[in-house]
Design a protein around this motif. Sequence first.
Motif, PDB file in Angstrom:
ATOM      1  N   VAL A 179       1.429   6.632  -7.003  1.00 29.30           N
ATOM      2  CA  VAL A 179       0.313   7.463  -7.452  1.00 29.30           C
ATOM      3  C   VAL A 179       0.562   8.939  -7.143  1.00 29.30           C
ATOM      4  CG1 VAL A 179      -2.167   7.903  -7.142  1.00 29.30           C
ATOM      5  CG2 VAL A 179      -1.327   5.565  -7.381  1.00 29.30           C
ATOM      6  N   LYS A 180       1.248   9.202  -6.045  1.00 25.19           N
ATOM      7  CA  LYS A 180       1.591  10.598  -5.729  1.00 25.19           C
ATOM      8  C   LYS A 180       2.490  11.184  -6.824  1.00 25.19           C
ATOM      9  CE  LYS A 180       3.715  13.554  -2.276  1.00 25.19           C
ATOM     10  NZ  LYS A 180       4.577  13.618  -1.100  1.00 25.19           N
ATOM     11  N   ARG A 224       0.871   4.170  -2.813  1.00 22.16           N
ATOM     12  CA  ARG A 224       0.689   5.581  -2.460  1.00 22.16           C
ATOM     13  C   ARG A 224       1.800   6.442  -3.069  1.00 22.16           C
ATOM     14  NH1 ARG A 224       2.599   9.445   0.272  1.00 22.16           N
ATOM     15  NH2 ARG A 224       4.307   8.240   1.166  1.00 22.16           N
ATOM     16  N   MET A 225       3.032   5.992  -2.919  1.00 19.52           N
ATOM     17  CA  MET A 225       4.172   6.759  -3.433  1.00 19.52           C
ATOM     18  C   MET A 225       4.138   6.860  -4.965  1.00 19.52           C
ATOM     19  SD  MET A 225       7.088   5.178  -0.892  1.00 19.52           S
ATOM     20  CE  MET A 225       8.466   6.230  -1.382  1.00 19.52           C
ATOM     21  N   SER A 242      10.167   1.443   2.039  1.00 22.68           N
ATOM     22  CA  SER A 242       9.796   2.832   1.733  1.00 22.68           C
ATOM     23  C   SER A 242      11.009   3.638   1.297  1.00 22.68           C
ATOM     24  CB  SER A 242       9.164   3.497   2.958  1.00 22.68           C
ATOM     25  OG  SER A 242       8.030   2.794   3.375  1.00 22.68           O
ATOM     26  N   PRO A 256       0.813  -1.224   0.000  1.00 26.04           N
ATOM     27  CA  PRO A 256       0.000   0.000   0.000  1.00 26.04           C
ATOM     28  C   PRO A 256       0.849   1.279   0.000  1.00 26.04           C
ATOM     29  CG  PRO A 256      -0.869  -1.555   1.602  1.00 26.04           C
ATOM     30  CD  PRO A 256       0.435  -2.111   1.108  1.00 26.04           C
ATOM     31  N   GLU A 257       1.979   1.254   0.688  1.00 25.91           N
ATOM     32  CA  GLU A 257       2.854   2.428   0.708  1.00 25.91           C
ATOM     33  C   GLU A 257       3.486   2.664  -0.659  1.00 25.91           C
ATOM     34  OE1 GLU A 257       4.963   5.783   2.225  1.00 25.91           O
ATOM     35  OE2 GLU A 257       3.065   4.804   2.641  1.00 25.91           O
TER      36      GLU A 257
END
Length: 174
Positions: free
Chosen positions: A31-32, A28-29, A136, A24-25
């Motif tokens: 798509v950001k 998120r990264m 991450s 999920p992280e």
Amino acid sequence: MKTVYILPTGDEIKNGTVLDLDAPEIVRMTVKEYPECEVIRMCPLLDIEDTIFNKISEIAQREPDLIVLIGGSGGGHRFSKTLGKDFTHSALERYLDEYSSHEIYGKNGHMWSKLVCGKKGPTTIINVPGPFVEASAAFGAYLNALSQNKDVNGISLAMAEAVLAQYPTGAASL
């Protein structure tokens, strides 16, 4: 970047002993940084080299921009039979046409970790370690290195340095 596949690996992820927080992280990264990107998280795989190799081959036939493998960067079983088996890096090295890798040696529980960045046709393939802070950091370094147009060696080195930076000085080395 238009298409990214995320492939968690590890017996502990597959059997539910450990919750996958890394995927999920990474979504998120991604798509950001690339809001229009399609991100597909695949079902976790067991730490079996041929299984990982075959899944990478299958996904790469779709020619995504990036495949991210999570976990399996260690090799503790090569040092002690009590440690888990990890084969992501060896599956990648067998599969990739062009690649670079960097190894981290530590005193922090990570006896050894190998990060690989490579290409197969139009697809870039990387692996990140399983621990959240390392995954991450490694993926953030990948995105940064990509924006700087670094080659596979530069990306692999940036990822390894980012993981290394998560630990106190002297706790690990490249």
